[in-house]
Design an enzyme around this catalytic site. Structure first.
Site, short mmCIF file in Angstrom:
data_model
loop_
_atom_site.label_atom_id
_atom_site.label_comp_id
_atom_site.label_asym_id
_atom_site.label_seq_id
_atom_site.Cartn_x
_atom_site.Cartn_y
_atom_site.Cartn_z
N ARG A 283 -48.18 -55.67 28.51
CA ARG A 283 -48.04 -54.84 27.70
C ARG A 283 -49.32 -54.42 28.15
O ARG A 283 -50.27 -52.85 27.78
CB ARG A 283 -48.20 -54.93 26.40
N TYR B 271 -43.75 -29.16 16.63
CA TYR B 271 -42.73 -29.84 17.51
C TYR B 271 -42.58 -30.13 16.28
O TYR B 271 -43.00 -31.59 15.30
CB TYR B 271 -42.65 -30.69 18.52
N ASP C 271 -51.41 -30.89 22.88
CA ASP C 271 -49.81 -31.32 22.96
C ASP C 271 -49.76 -30.16 24.95
O ASP C 271 -49.27 -28.91 24.01
CB ASP C 271 -49.30 -31.26 21.92
N LYS D 91 -39.74 -34.09 28.85
CA LYS D 91 -39.37 -33.04 28.78
C LYS D 91 -39.68 -33.05 30.56
O LYS D 91 -39.31 -32.98 31.57
CB LYS D 91 -40.20 -32.07 28.22
C1 LIG Z 1 -40.13 -33.44 22.73
C2 LIG Z 1 -41.79 -33.30 22.21
C3 LIG Z 1 -42.39 -34.02 21.48
C4 LIG Z 1 -41.92 -35.62 20.99
O1 LIG Z 1 -41.45 -36.23 22.78
P1 LIG Z 1 -40.72 -37.39 22.26
O2 LIG Z 1 -40.75 -38.19 24.01
O3 LIG Z 1 -39.51 -37.14 21.89
O4 LIG Z 1 -40.82 -38.69 21.71
C5 LIG Z 1 -43.87 -33.93 21.34
N1 LIG Z 1 -44.30 -32.92 21.49
C6 LIG Z 1 -43.34 -31.83 22.11
C7 LIG Z 1 -43.83 -30.64 22.32
C8 LIG Z 1 -42.21 -31.89 22.24
O5 LIG Z 1 -41.16 -30.63 23.03
#
Ligand SMILES: *Cc1c(COP(=O)(O)O)cnc(C)c1O
Length: 385
Positions: free
Chosen positions: A46, A98, A170, A195
């Site tokens: 961890r 998001y 982000d 993504k």
């Molecule tokens: C998908 C997404 C998230 C969340 O991520 P997960 O891997 O699905 O938990 C956060 N911010 C953006 C811009 C996203 O497209």
């Protein structure tokens, strides 16, 4: 070295013992200590695990930060970052956000006394007028998902520094291949690596990259204390995906640009939201701060009745929520990704019942276009009898 080379080489020089070109999966939670007071650098996975450590070093290098942290999802990355704040703290957050991030702030963090105000983060006057004595950070998505609003990161980070606020970006949609917020003054970058970084619609993961010794130590503490870390197999899958990031982003961009231009001139389409298009309001900022465009955009149909039949008639393109993988995916944000955002906020931003979000995949652009063309044509035929 250029970023293409650093991506292709992830993990390939990290195992001197065997020379493995693909860094191995160390599937072990515990590590032997040579003797009392000695350590191999690893004790319990961890806190630190060999496969994850290689990924984390690569993430920090790609984003030009000081430390990287791999998490079990993008939401886990955001949860860890939000845990830097305490009851009574306030955040300024991009308006078109998001949906999951909005839900985490409004339905979870709010119970712990952390509040947020949602505004156009590119508007310094709005930032200034909503800043409170207890404001601690600005959270930016740029471009936003789904409306692709662009924020000038350097401008906001410089403003935030004047008031000792953290700038958190982000960077999921552009990835470090196209945009590096820390170079523009941000303190923290978060990713849903599920993504584009993973890139194959097959691994759920998140990343955090921090700038500065104190902040890196604080996030390291939270990463270990909260425990939402990425396992060795998923760390390996993510590194495997990232090796081809440069090639994939270039193709995503080329395909998305061609399809966005085609949709823009389609008589059934009202508008297309894609910063690569010269008339997009964020075009110039995006061009100045990023070296390319993401593979996702949104478009609004003229007639809401076409949405259901379009989603039924697409064949190559899948009706599914997510983005950033090789397969083209179409999403209906109002009922899927953004369903947890109250209707009046959704509509004020423009996430209405005529908006579709399109994650353009790596198929040949001719085939994607043909699928979209036949689906829109079939939908128009249905609604016009
Ligand atoms: C998908 C997404 C998230 C969340 O991520 P997960 O891997 O699905 O938990 C956060 N911010 C953006 C811009 C996203 O497209």
């Amino acid at each position: 070295m250029k970023i293409e080379s650093r991506l292709a080489q992830i993990g390939s020089q990290n195992d001197p013992q065997t020379g493995a070109v693909s860094f191995p999966i160390y599937q072990s939670t515990a590590f032997r200590h040579p003797r009392l007071g000695q350590s191999t650098g690893f004790d319990y996975s961890r806190s630190k695990s060999p496969t994850r450590a290689v990924l984390e070093a690569a993430a920090a290098d790609l984003e030009r930060g000081d430390a990287g942290f791999a998490t079990s999802s993008g939401m886990a990355a955001l949860q860890i970052v939000f845990s830097l704040f305490s009851s009574g703290d306030h955040l300024l957050v991009s308006l078109d956000l998001y949906g999951g991030t909005y839900r985490l702030l409004e339905q979870v963090m709010s119970r712990f006394g952390v509040t947020a105000t949602y505004i156009d983060t590119n508007d310094l006057d709005a930032l200034e007028s909503h800043r409170k004595p207890n404001t601690k950070a600005v959270l930016i998505e740029t471009p936003t998902n789904p409306l692709m609003m662009v924020t000038d990161i350097a401008k906001v980070a410089a403003w935030a520094k004047r008031f000792d606020l953290l700038t958190i970006v982000d960077n999921t949609l552009l990835t470090p291949f196209f945009q590096r917020p820390i170079e523009l003054g941000a303190d923290i970058v978060v990713h849903s690596a599920s993504k584009y970084l993973g890139g194959h619609n097959d691994v759920l993961a998140g990343l955090i990259v921090t700038k500065g010794e104190k902040l890196s130590a604080d996030v390291a503490f939270l990463h270990n204390s909260i425990g939402a870390v990425l396992g060795p197999q998923d760390s390996w899958l993510l590194m495997r995906g990232m090796k081809t990031l440069a090639l994939r982003m270039e193709r995503h961009q080329a395909n998305a640009t061609r399809i966005a231009e085609w949709l823009k001139s389609h008589p059934s389409v009202e508008s297309v939201y894609y910063p690569a298009l010269p008339d997009h309001p964020g075009h110039d900022i995006q061009k100045a701060q990023s070296s390319g465009n993401t593979g996702i955009f949104s478009f609004r149909m003229k007639d809401a009745r076409t949405i259901e039949p379009i989603l039924r008639h697409i064949k190559l393109i899948a009706f599914a929520e997510s983005l950033g993988g090789g397969e083209s995916l179409m999403t209906y944000p109002a009922v899927q990704t953004h369903a947890d955002i109250p209707e009046e906020i959704r509509l004020a931003v423009g996430v209405d019942d005529r908006l579709l979000r399109f994650s353009v995949g790596l198929e040949h652009a001719d085939d994607i276009l043909e699928d979209l063309r036949q689906a829109i044509e079939a939908a128009e035929r249905e609604i016009n009898g």
